[in-house]
Enzyme design. Sequence first.
Site, mmCIF file in Angstrom:
data_model
loop_
_atom_site.group_PDB
_atom_site.id
_atom_site.type_symbol
_atom_site.label_atom_id
_atom_site.label_comp_id
_atom_site.label_asym_id
_atom_site.label_seq_id
_atom_site.Cartn_x
_atom_site.Cartn_y
_atom_site.Cartn_z
ATOM 1 N N ASP A 1 -1.949 3.671 -3.331
ATOM 2 C CA ASP A 1 -1.492 4.710 -4.256
ATOM 3 C C ASP A 1 -2.644 5.639 -4.664
ATOM 4 O O ASP A 1 -3.084 5.636 -5.807
ATOM 5 C CB ASP A 1 -0.871 4.039 -5.488
ATOM 6 C CG ASP A 1 -0.052 5.009 -6.327
ATOM 7 O OD1 ASP A 1 -0.186 6.232 -6.133
ATOM 8 O OD2 ASP A 1 0.717 4.539 -7.194
ATOM 9 N N SER B 1 -2.660 5.578 -15.124
ATOM 10 C CA SER B 1 -2.562 5.732 -13.682
ATOM 11 C C SER B 1 -3.619 6.713 -13.227
ATOM 12 O O SER B 1 -3.787 7.779 -13.823
ATOM 13 C CB SER B 1 -1.186 6.244 -13.298
ATOM 14 O OG SER B 1 -0.329 5.161 -13.163
ATOM 15 N N HIS C 1 1.078 8.802 -6.763
ATOM 16 C CA HIS C 1 2.238 9.148 -7.597
ATOM 17 C C HIS C 1 1.879 10.179 -8.667
ATOM 18 O O HIS C 1 2.771 10.813 -9.221
ATOM 19 C CB HIS C 1 2.936 7.900 -8.158
ATOM 20 C CG HIS C 1 2.301 7.252 -9.350
ATOM 21 N ND1 HIS C 1 1.473 6.153 -9.253
ATOM 22 C CD2 HIS C 1 2.399 7.520 -10.667
ATOM 23 C CE1 HIS C 1 1.094 5.790 -10.467
ATOM 24 N NE2 HIS C 1 1.639 6.598 -11.345
HETATM 25 N N1 ARG Z 1 5.008 1.767 -12.269
HETATM 26 C C1 ARG Z 1 3.961 2.736 -12.117
HETATM 27 C C2 ARG Z 1 3.881 3.676 -13.333
HETATM 28 O O1 ARG Z 1 4.530 3.465 -14.320
HETATM 29 C C3 ARG Z 1 4.080 3.490 -10.834
HETATM 30 C C4 ARG Z 1 5.238 4.427 -10.751
HETATM 31 C C5 ARG Z 1 5.320 5.218 -9.487
HETATM 32 N N2 ARG Z 1 5.966 4.485 -8.418
HETATM 33 C C6 ARG Z 1 7.325 4.361 -8.262
HETATM 34 N N3 ARG Z 1 7.785 3.630 -7.279
HETATM 35 N N4 ARG Z 1 8.188 4.960 -9.030
HETATM 36 O O2 ARG Z 1 3.764 4.859 -13.312
HETATM 37 N N1 ASP Z 2 2.072 3.396 -13.569
HETATM 38 C C1 ASP Z 2 1.593 3.790 -14.872
HETATM 39 C C2 ASP Z 2 1.137 5.255 -14.897
HETATM 40 O O1 ASP Z 2 1.620 6.055 -14.134
HETATM 41 C C3 ASP Z 2 0.548 2.856 -15.346
HETATM 42 C C4 ASP Z 2 1.128 1.713 -16.123
HETATM 43 O O2 ASP Z 2 2.123 1.915 -16.838
HETATM 44 O O3 ASP Z 2 0.567 0.622 -16.047
HETATM 45 O O4 ASP Z 2 0.390 5.680 -15.752
#
Ligand code: ARG
Ligand code: ASP
Length: 713
Positions: A219, A648, A84
């Site tokens: 990921d 991330s 991502h």
């Molecule tokens: N929750 C994670 C973060 O805040 C991964 C986000 C990317 N994935 C998604 N399905 N949007 O970045």
């Molecule tokens: N998914 C988040 C990021 O992209 C990481 C988190 O918020 O735990 O940095």
Amino acid sequence: MNRRNILLSAILFPAVMAFGQQYGGMWIPTELNEKEMKDLGMKISAKQIFDPSKPSIKDAVVQFDGGCTAEIISAQGLLLTNHHCGYDNIQSHSTVENDLLTNGFWAKDMNGELPNPGVTVDFIADIKEVTAAVLEGTQNLDAKASQELINKNIETVKAGFKLESWQKAVVRPVYYGNKYYAYIIETYKDIRLVGAPPQSIGKFGSDTDNWVWPRHTGDFSMFRIYADKNNKPAEYSKDNIPYKPKYFLPVSIKDKQENDFTFVFGFPGRTTEYLPAIAVEKVMNETDPAMISVREVALKTLDEKMRTDAATRIKYASKYASVANYWKKWIGEVEGLKKSDAVGKKKQYEQSLIAKNAQIKPTIDELNRLYTEQSPYALNRSYYSEVVRNAETLTLANQYLSFMQAYEAGKIDEKATTAFKERLSGFYKDYSGELDAKVTAKLLALYANKTPLQFQPANFSQYKDEAKNLATVESWSKNSVITGRHALNGATVHTDINKVFSNPAELIKTLKNDPIIQLASSMRETYFSSTDGKFAALQSQIDVLQKKFMAQQMETDKDRKFFPDANSTLRVTYGQVKGSNPRDAVYYGYQTHVAGIMEKYVPGDYEFDVPKKLINLYNTKDYGIYKDKTGDVPVNFTATNHTTGGNSGSPALDAYGNLIGLNFDRQWEGTMSDINYDPRFSRNIMVDTKYILFIIDKYADAKWLINEMKIVK
Ligand code: ARG
Ligand code: ASP
């Protein structure tokens, strides 16, 4: 407690509670709690993690393109980060015929790696505390004069560093301006895409599984840093060569055990752990719910269309994901704050501080007064900003308004107009005026119903009725140039934006008569006159007091080990590989496996499809050296590391500093860790290195990449 319960609770929350990790912790790498880390199992020294004069682990950790984190895993600058985090780049190399997002991408050799203009990685060469120099002479000044002197002092501090031509110095406040640190940064600019699994691996589970444990997402994506022939940063050139790092991370494929020591090294973005109870209460009961309610409406409206129309689904995929990401996070955050009784605990903590230091009482009383006074403005600010962000027709209208104002003030030249048109074209590529008319109509009704009259433009209550709005906004949208549904000079913004802009005076006249622009303009004016200034004035008073409150907490609570809130600078967080007990009678294990991917498999589904080749590997159990003691390949695992957005792509390391995982998310029940870390529920989620190598080796047949790495078996 019987023996079994004692044992179980020792497994669930053993040492963690007894250690400084009670409040979480994102530590500045020059100030690590070496003893506690060693007590938890670390076998290396703090110097091996961060040493400005000798190669150390920090030389393998970079900020990726200003947001995420990435790490170097070979002597030739091979870089690992999340799928991502590389998403935009993978997407930009994709076409309908050659869709790298869907099919994945693996360079056959270095010649096949793809350049990504504009992408950078930042190394931290050194960190220095510079508080005394930055605050010098500010002691008796008022807030404004003090800030001016601080800015001047920062420039002096920066000028005092002897920098190489490829380095820069940056000074950042922590503890709300009670301390300052300088960072020496080296930026590399030739970053090439090496590999990425298909979305059905790299984004497996998509929005449904986002923020959720148990998780089964691969990921990750891979890049490589290129340098000039002296190994220094350079703009892209085909003559550049792979960067030779000072240090790179060995990759471990050893089995993990619950309670193993682990640390995460990266660039966490923003946390607010030291707010007063009143501020947390406002987030939990007012601003978070407001923002959630707006996104809820937008997402539902988009989703209905996306599910029935493939073109819309593709168009809105990335936007939907980003709106949904924080929508879902805030819901988890509110639940978690309630469940961990964050406000109650903060109130108690404030009382205990006051008992030790009576001077804290006036600070807290004043913060209570200010937050209460600010509350209606803060709430309207949340509604307004979310409404104009998610009602994209209003977003557009606001951009055109700024353009019109600049044009009429004579402040816009050819170059700025071109830049504006380019920005718009990027926006129009993924915008449907017809669909957004529905979102805008519904959000206008929401805003009219939720906002007190004092914050509404005149006659705004006419928008209370959603059904009526649907007809009104649709007819405006259909006849508007800015939505691309109406032509000007024989063209629309979709067919030929240059033609639409060819006679600016005429365009401006048309825009002025556009009811969407008129509405956006009155909403904006009312927002600025009723809310923005008041909010900001109160916020600057809060900032002054928050700085004081922070200092008072640190002076008074001698038993607590404080760490500065995240601010996108390099940090180390540590903890243990661990499952959790998020609800009564629910126990989460710490590790998922490939078999779990197959349990979630829904053939043809846009979130839970599984590539054929992975199914074959599963059916034949062709796992090679990547299976663990269970005979299956581990996919994701959780630990008690305190992470946030920006972490991330961060490396998760073992007691010896070997890479064991790639951080990418947190579990739902613990997302309040940005405001109130709770060791019972807060867990970070990582991709297991075994799964990463399994996919590279067995799925992608990219053994040349494995051969570059140093594998620890
Ligand atoms: N929750 C994670 C973060 O805040 C991964 C986000 C990317 N994935 C998604 N399905 N949007 O970045
Ligand atoms: N998914 C988040 C990021 O992209 C990481 C988190 O918020 O735990 O940095």
